[in-house]
Design a protein around this motif. Sequence first.
Motif, PDB file in Angstrom:
ATOM      1  N   ARG A 184      -4.292  -7.202 -11.450  1.00 45.91           N
ATOM      2  CA  ARG A 184      -3.466  -6.469 -12.422  1.00 45.91           C
ATOM      3  C   ARG A 184      -2.008  -6.435 -12.010  1.00 45.91           C
ATOM      4  NH1 ARG A 184      -7.398  -1.543 -14.346  1.00 45.91           N
ATOM      5  NH2 ARG A 184      -9.151  -2.922 -14.820  1.00 45.91           N
ATOM      6  N   GLN A 185      -1.757  -6.648 -10.724  1.00 47.14           N
ATOM      7  CA  GLN A 185      -0.368  -6.714 -10.260  1.00 47.14           C
ATOM      8  C   GLN A 185       0.091  -8.162 -10.154  1.00 47.14           C
ATOM      9  OE1 GLN A 185       0.536  -4.150  -6.843  1.00 47.14           O
ATOM     10  NE2 GLN A 185      -1.161  -2.808  -7.386  1.00 47.14           N
ATOM     11  N   ASP A 239      -6.382   1.795  -9.423  1.00 44.95           N
ATOM     12  CA  ASP A 239      -6.911   0.789 -10.360  1.00 44.95           C
ATOM     13  C   ASP A 239      -8.329   0.357 -10.018  1.00 44.95           C
ATOM     14  OD1 ASP A 239      -4.628   0.840 -11.807  1.00 44.95           O
ATOM     15  OD2 ASP A 239      -3.783  -1.032 -10.997  1.00 44.95           O
ATOM     16  N   LEU A 248       1.791  -5.999  -2.526  1.00 48.53           N
ATOM     17  CA  LEU A 248       0.969  -5.149  -3.391  1.00 48.53           C
ATOM     18  C   LEU A 248       1.352  -3.682  -3.233  1.00 48.53           C
ATOM     19  CD1 LEU A 248      -2.672  -6.526  -3.043  1.00 48.53           C
ATOM     20  CD2 LEU A 248      -1.316  -6.448  -5.125  1.00 48.53           C
ATOM     21  N   ASP A 249       1.294  -2.969  -4.346  1.00 44.40           N
ATOM     22  CA  ASP A 249       1.474  -1.517  -4.319  1.00 44.40           C
ATOM     23  C   ASP A 249       0.102  -0.903  -4.013  1.00 44.40           C
ATOM     24  OD1 ASP A 249       1.581   1.158  -4.910  1.00 44.40           O
ATOM     25  OD2 ASP A 249       2.788   0.903  -6.734  1.00 44.40           O
ATOM     26  N   ARG A 259      -1.337   2.020  -6.053  1.00 42.79           N
ATOM     27  CA  ARG A 259      -1.795   1.615  -7.386  1.00 42.79           C
ATOM     28  C   ARG A 259      -3.134   0.883  -7.302  1.00 42.79           C
ATOM     29  NH1 ARG A 259       2.130  -1.881 -10.736  1.00 42.79           N
ATOM     30  NH2 ARG A 259       0.282  -2.596 -11.836  1.00 42.79           N
ATOM     31  N   LYS A 274      -1.193 -10.575  -8.455  1.00 44.27           N
ATOM     32  CA  LYS A 274      -1.186 -11.092  -7.076  1.00 44.27           C
ATOM     33  C   LYS A 274      -2.586 -11.527  -6.649  1.00 44.27           C
ATOM     34  CE  LYS A 274       3.050  -9.486  -5.825  1.00 44.27           C
ATOM     35  NZ  LYS A 274       4.152 -10.424  -6.004  1.00 44.27           N
ATOM     36  N   ALA A 285      -5.661  -6.127  -7.594  1.00 39.64           N
ATOM     37  CA  ALA A 285      -4.510  -6.972  -7.262  1.00 39.64           C
ATOM     38  C   ALA A 285      -4.189  -7.910  -8.415  1.00 39.64           C
ATOM     39  CB  ALA A 285      -4.797  -7.773  -5.993  1.00 39.64           C
TER      40      ALA A 285
END
Lengths: 217, 154
Positions: free
Chosen positions: A114-115, A160, A152-153, A156, A117, A112
């Motif tokens: 990396r996004q 990840d 969140l995606d 992904r 978030k 998360a």
Amino acid sequence: MKRILFAATCLVLIAGFFLGASYYKTWRAAELGFMAQEHASTFVRPHSPTLGSDDAKVYIVKFTDPACETCASFSPFVKQAMDASPGQIKFVIRYAPFHEGADEVVRILEAAKRQGKFWETLELLYRRQATWTRHHRVLLGEVWPLLPEVGLDVERVKVDMRDPRIAAVLEQDLADAEALGVRKTPGFFVNGKPLEPFGPRPLAELIKAEIREQYPE
Amino acid sequence: MSELPDGDVHTSSIWGLDPDWTLLFFGWLIASASTLGSLFFSYVMEFAPCVLCWYQRICLFPLVIILARGLFPLDRHVVKYALPLTAAGWLLAAYHCLLYAKWVPASMQPCGKGVSCTEEYLELFGFLSIPFLSLISFTALMSILIALKRRSPE
């Protein structure tokens, strides 16, 4: 005579216990203080998520397990302290996933991050902890449906979180937790000083004392 | 107790204490010191106790009270109640030491989950591990209780 000898021995044993305990705690605090100066990286690694100003002189390090109830309930206390002293506190999250399956949740947190978030996800996981933990065990299946709540995606995240670099982060944090004697969560350190005794009020006092020392008026 | 033979003065004469009472008192002292020591490890140094450690504690903690009860007034029958506990504790400690020294294969370990019984917390002077400390305590306690049993008239 016998009774006096017996009573005196009881007193000596009990006094010895408490003197030993206080001596050990002082020694341990001094040792950690020394580590905080000489080996600051044991407390904060470059990969560690942080919150607050880079100029802050008071570092609150929290070894946390996302599945730990006490960790969740301590979250607002740190926020209150940061709001009370804007710009003076830097908050560092370290992982100590001691609960069964909690390491997977830490991987989700790192994914998360990396996004962008991380903090939203951590806050969400703490808030909804009751839905995805049962009897101190992680129900990973209950975590996924929560994640879109913070945007969140999920697909992904699932890819990840298998990154070996995330495994390395976990390993490093667990090694540092052991080096610093963190065996229960949350494990707090304020500028390298361990939270002793444990509790929200002692934490507030420790933070206040450290702010007074670093920012004399 | 009548006059003691010459060789046996060291435990009796100074404060006028009965040698059997003194022996039992030392047994109680060892049990108490070991109990406090084990509490020190778990509550001050925050070492998590493993399963075998708990079984040894079950044998050790009651001795503090049982032996103290036998001191006032001196009751040699206390051996009858304390010795089985001590023997059980000694066996557990011996097994724990074998496990810790890897002389017993790990597959025989009773504790798969939680803290491993071979977890290394402390090695005082390079050889004194926690299971070994326990074995020393139980050995000392057993010797004292057996000595008391041999000295008793029946």
